[in-house]
Design a protein around this motif. Structure first.
Motif, PDB file in Angstrom:
ATOM      1  N   GLN A  36       0.836  -1.202   0.000  1.00  0.00           N
ATOM      2  CA  GLN A  36       0.000   0.000   0.000  1.00  0.00           C
ATOM      3  C   GLN A  36       0.876   1.258   0.000  1.00  0.00           C
ATOM      4  O   GLN A  36       0.597   2.215  -0.717  1.00  0.00           O
ATOM      5  CB  GLN A  36      -0.876  -0.028   1.246  1.00  0.00           C
ATOM      6  CG  GLN A  36      -2.008   0.969   1.238  1.00  0.00           C
ATOM      7  CD  GLN A  36      -2.722   0.959   2.589  1.00  0.00           C
ATOM      8  OE1 GLN A  36      -2.744  -0.060   3.296  1.00  0.00           O
ATOM      9  NE2 GLN A  36      -3.281   2.089   2.958  1.00  0.00           N
ATOM     10  N   ILE A  37       1.949   1.250   0.785  1.00  0.00           N
ATOM     11  CA  ILE A  37       2.835   2.411   0.822  1.00  0.00           C
ATOM     12  C   ILE A  37       3.599   2.526  -0.495  1.00  0.00           C
ATOM     13  O   ILE A  37       3.877   3.620  -0.979  1.00  0.00           O
ATOM     14  CB  ILE A  37       3.810   2.309   2.018  1.00  0.00           C
ATOM     15  CG1 ILE A  37       3.031   2.390   3.332  1.00  0.00           C
ATOM     16  CG2 ILE A  37       4.861   3.417   1.965  1.00  0.00           C
ATOM     17  CD1 ILE A  37       3.879   2.233   4.575  1.00  0.00           C
ATOM     18  N   MET A 112       2.019   6.390  10.314  1.00  0.00           N
ATOM     19  CA  MET A 112       3.291   6.753  10.940  1.00  0.00           C
ATOM     20  C   MET A 112       4.318   7.201   9.893  1.00  0.00           C
ATOM     21  O   MET A 112       5.045   8.163  10.085  1.00  0.00           O
ATOM     22  CB  MET A 112       3.843   5.558  11.738  1.00  0.00           C
ATOM     23  CG  MET A 112       3.029   5.245  12.988  1.00  0.00           C
ATOM     24  SD  MET A 112       3.314   3.590  13.618  1.00  0.00           S
ATOM     25  CE  MET A 112       4.880   3.756  14.422  1.00  0.00           C
ATOM     26  N   TYR A 113       4.323   6.476   8.778  1.00  0.00           N
ATOM     27  CA  TYR A 113       5.275   6.805   7.714  1.00  0.00           C
ATOM     28  C   TYR A 113       4.958   8.173   7.114  1.00  0.00           C
ATOM     29  O   TYR A 113       5.846   8.991   6.892  1.00  0.00           O
ATOM     30  CB  TYR A 113       5.256   5.712   6.642  1.00  0.00           C
ATOM     31  CG  TYR A 113       6.176   5.977   5.486  1.00  0.00           C
ATOM     32  CD1 TYR A 113       7.562   5.941   5.656  1.00  0.00           C
ATOM     33  CD2 TYR A 113       5.675   6.291   4.225  1.00  0.00           C
ATOM     34  CE1 TYR A 113       8.408   6.198   4.594  1.00  0.00           C
ATOM     35  CE2 TYR A 113       6.516   6.540   3.157  1.00  0.00           C
ATOM     36  CZ  TYR A 113       7.885   6.492   3.341  1.00  0.00           C
ATOM     37  OH  TYR A 113       8.726   6.752   2.302  1.00  0.00           O
ATOM     38  N   ALA A 114       3.662   8.417   6.890  1.00  0.00           N
ATOM     39  CA  ALA A 114       3.255   9.707   6.319  1.00  0.00           C
ATOM     40  C   ALA A 114       3.685  10.848   7.239  1.00  0.00           C
ATOM     41  O   ALA A 114       4.195  11.878   6.798  1.00  0.00           O
ATOM     42  CB  ALA A 114       1.747   9.725   6.108  1.00  0.00           C
ATOM     43  N   LYS A 115       3.504  10.636   8.534  1.00  0.00           N
ATOM     44  CA  LYS A 115       3.859  11.668   9.501  1.00  0.00           C
ATOM     45  C   LYS A 115       5.377  11.885   9.533  1.00  0.00           C
ATOM     46  O   LYS A 115       5.857  13.009   9.625  1.00  0.00           O
ATOM     47  CB  LYS A 115       3.358  11.274  10.891  1.00  0.00           C
ATOM     48  CG  LYS A 115       3.120  12.468  11.766  1.00  0.00           C
ATOM     49  CD  LYS A 115       1.996  12.235  12.748  1.00  0.00           C
ATOM     50  CE  LYS A 115       1.736  13.506  13.546  1.00  0.00           C
ATOM     51  NZ  LYS A 115       0.740  13.326  14.580  1.00  0.00           N
ATOM     52  N   LEU A 116       6.119  10.798   9.448  1.00  0.00           N
ATOM     53  CA  LEU A 116       7.584  10.891   9.425  1.00  0.00           C
ATOM     54  C   LEU A 116       8.022  11.764   8.259  1.00  0.00           C
ATOM     55  O   LEU A 116       8.868  12.655   8.393  1.00  0.00           O
ATOM     56  CB  LEU A 116       8.193   9.498   9.293  1.00  0.00           C
ATOM     57  CG  LEU A 116       9.721   9.415   9.416  1.00  0.00           C
ATOM     58  CD1 LEU A 116      10.127   9.402  10.878  1.00  0.00           C
ATOM     59  CD2 LEU A 116      10.265   8.171   8.718  1.00  0.00           C
ATOM     60  N   LYS A 117       7.410  11.525   7.109  1.00  0.00           N
ATOM     61  CA  LYS A 117       7.792  12.237   5.897  1.00  0.00           C
ATOM     62  C   LYS A 117       7.363  13.701   5.938  1.00  0.00           C
ATOM     63  O   LYS A 117       7.843  14.508   5.167  1.00  0.00           O
ATOM     64  CB  LYS A 117       7.156  11.542   4.676  1.00  0.00           C
ATOM     65  CG  LYS A 117       7.849  10.244   4.313  1.00  0.00           C
ATOM     66  CD  LYS A 117       9.206  10.521   3.703  1.00  0.00           C
ATOM     67  CE  LYS A 117      10.226   9.477   4.121  1.00  0.00           C
ATOM     68  NZ  LYS A 117      11.564   9.684   3.570  1.00  0.00           N
ATOM     69  N   SER A 118       6.432  14.020   6.832  1.00  0.00           N
ATOM     70  CA  SER A 118       6.004  15.416   6.899  1.00  0.00           C
ATOM     71  C   SER A 118       6.963  16.239   7.750  1.00  0.00           C
ATOM     72  O   SER A 118       6.661  17.374   8.118  1.00  0.00           O
ATOM     73  CB  SER A 118       4.577  15.499   7.448  1.00  0.00           C
ATOM     74  OG  SER A 118       4.585  15.278   8.844  1.00  0.00           O
ATOM     75  N   GLY A 119       8.114  15.686   8.079  1.00  0.00           N
ATOM     76  CA  GLY A 119       9.146  16.486   8.731  1.00  0.00           C
ATOM     77  C   GLY A 119       9.509  16.058  10.138  1.00  0.00           C
ATOM     78  O   GLY A 119       9.942  16.885  10.940  1.00  0.00           O
ATOM     79  N   PHE A 120       9.342  14.793  10.459  1.00  0.00           N
ATOM     80  CA  PHE A 120       9.764  14.322  11.776  1.00  0.00           C
ATOM     81  C   PHE A 120      10.868  13.275  11.640  1.00  0.00           C
ATOM     82  O   PHE A 120      11.080  12.721  10.565  1.00  0.00           O
ATOM     83  CB  PHE A 120       8.574  13.729  12.536  1.00  0.00           C
ATOM     84  CG  PHE A 120       7.576  14.771  12.954  1.00  0.00           C
ATOM     85  CD1 PHE A 120       7.791  15.539  14.091  1.00  0.00           C
ATOM     86  CD2 PHE A 120       6.438  14.992  12.195  1.00  0.00           C
ATOM     87  CE1 PHE A 120       6.872  16.511  14.459  1.00  0.00           C
ATOM     88  CE2 PHE A 120       5.524  15.976  12.557  1.00  0.00           C
ATOM     89  CZ  PHE A 120       5.740  16.730  13.696  1.00  0.00           C
ATOM     90  N   HIS A 121      11.578  13.064  12.733  1.00  0.00           N
ATOM     91  CA  HIS A 121      12.644  12.059  12.716  1.00  0.00           C
ATOM     92  C   HIS A 121      12.229  10.778  13.439  1.00  0.00           C
ATOM     93  O   HIS A 121      12.788   9.726  13.191  1.00  0.00           O
ATOM     94  CB  HIS A 121      13.910  12.621  13.349  1.00  0.00           C
ATOM     95  CG  HIS A 121      14.475  13.777  12.578  1.00  0.00           C
ATOM     96  ND1 HIS A 121      14.229  15.081  12.910  1.00  0.00           N
ATOM     97  CD2 HIS A 121      15.231  13.806  11.461  1.00  0.00           C
ATOM     98  CE1 HIS A 121      14.833  15.872  12.045  1.00  0.00           C
ATOM     99  NE2 HIS A 121      15.444  15.131  11.154  1.00  0.00           N
TER     100      HIS A 121
END
Ligand code: UDP
Ligand code: MG
Length: 318
Positions: A36-37, A112-121
């Motif tokens: 899906q990702i 979680m992956y989408a949020k990571l890519k929005s600028g988190f580590h």
């Protein structure tokens, strides 16, 4: 070779200890989520000395699925070390840690992956509710995480396990921390960068029983506290001062009684015994806590390898 190395976007690390009832279903659900990702991925299953068919199933999956890597440790080293083995082997730009028992829903990785890519580590999963776990487990976990966040100088998120996604920066930082007493969720919080969370409901274990005995949990808790806080030592010192001060007052008092109220002065065996035992107790506790820190120094000074790999298919991907 370098090319293929750079190709992996997501590594998923799964420690497994007697998880024969979960491995296949987890693999299927993880694969669906990864499809899906739609990014290049690898699944790294670590067999932490299971005594059931976990390893067999993992060997089987390695034959069927080219995304699948497995690492068979030489014995049961415990959850934190199994995850460390996975982290060492991971090559993805983003690394997910997830339990094998489906208590952590794989589907959450999308968010979680989408949020990571929005600028988190780091994006960790925060449990809103925990199903199917004993009252004692929930209570001890609650007390432990509250206590820990109080006595540490940086904030370790409460109500989280190791279910999280982190980027390469954080993974590389983590690999630079050589301590052998691993407490990953604390170490990752300590590393810093931009961290955030998503909320979820913790599910029941799909199959099998927990691999975390009370003994392992207690060790884990002691580890977490001694790794990130000197509060126990400070408490002991304060208690020492307090007890000495009280003892000092008692000496003065006994003199006063002896000189001015001689007729009241009793042999007082009871109070002496109580005093002795109290001091003895305080000293024993202090020694225990000091021993705890020294044992940490002792294990780290040895610089032993954390684990040994008995068997793996990782070489196929180098
Ligand atoms: N685990 C492991 N080694 C151990 C104990 C547990 O690799 O010695 C794995 C286990 O297979 C699972 C994860 O660590 O994937 C969490 O363990 P468990 O579900 O038993 O802990 P709980 O959820 O009860 O805290
Ligand atoms: Mg579990």
């Amino acid at each position: 070779m370098q090319l293929e190395k750079a190709m992996i976007e997501i590594s998923v690390i799964v420690p497994t200890y007697n998880e024969e009832g979960n491995v296949m279903l987890l693999h299927r659900r993880l694969s669906e989520v990864m499809q899906q990702i739609g990014q290049p991925y690898e699944l790294i299953f670590i067999n932490d000395g299971s005594r059931d068919r976990t390893l067999e199933l993992e060997r089987e999956l390695a034959k069927q699925d080219t995304h699948f890597r497995y690492i068979d440790l030489s014995r049961n080293f415990g959850h934190q070390i199994a995850v460390s083995a996975g982290i060492d082997a991971s090559r993805g730009e983003a690394v997910v840690i997830i339990d094998a028992d489906l208590q952590d829903p794989p589907e959450l990785i999308v968010e979680m992956y989408a949020k990571l890519k929005s600028g988190f580590h780091v994006v960790y999963a925060k449990r809103k509710a925990r199903q199917g776990e004993s009252f004692m487990k929930k209570l001890t976990a609650k007390i432990f995480y509250r206590l820990l966040s109080r006595i540490t100088s940086f904030s370790i998120p409460v109500d989280t396990g190791d279910f999280r996604i982190m980027d390469r920066k954080v993974v590389d930082a983590l690999k630079q921390m050589p301590e052998s007493n691993k407490f990953l969720r604390g170490q990752i919080a300590w590393i810093g960068f931009n961290q955030t969370f998503v909320e979820y409901e913790r599910q029941q274990r799909h199959a099998g029983t927990t691999g975390y005995t009370y003994k392992k949990m207690i060790n884990f808790a002691i580890n977490g506290i001694t790794a990130f806080s000197n509060a126990p030592i400070k408490c002991v010192t304060m208690a020492g001062f307090l007890v000495s001060f009280v003892a000092f007052l008692m000496i003065i008092m006994s003199f006063v009684v002896r000189i001015f109220y001689a007729h009241l002065s009793e042999p007082g065996w009871a109070s002496i015994m109580v005093g002795l035992m109290f001091l003895g107790g305080v000293q024993l506790i202090s020694l225990g806590i000091i021993g705890e820190y020294i044992s940490r120094i002792n294990t780290d000074v040895k610089r032993r390898p954390l684990y040994f790999i008995k068997e793996t298919n990782l070489q196929n991907f180098e």
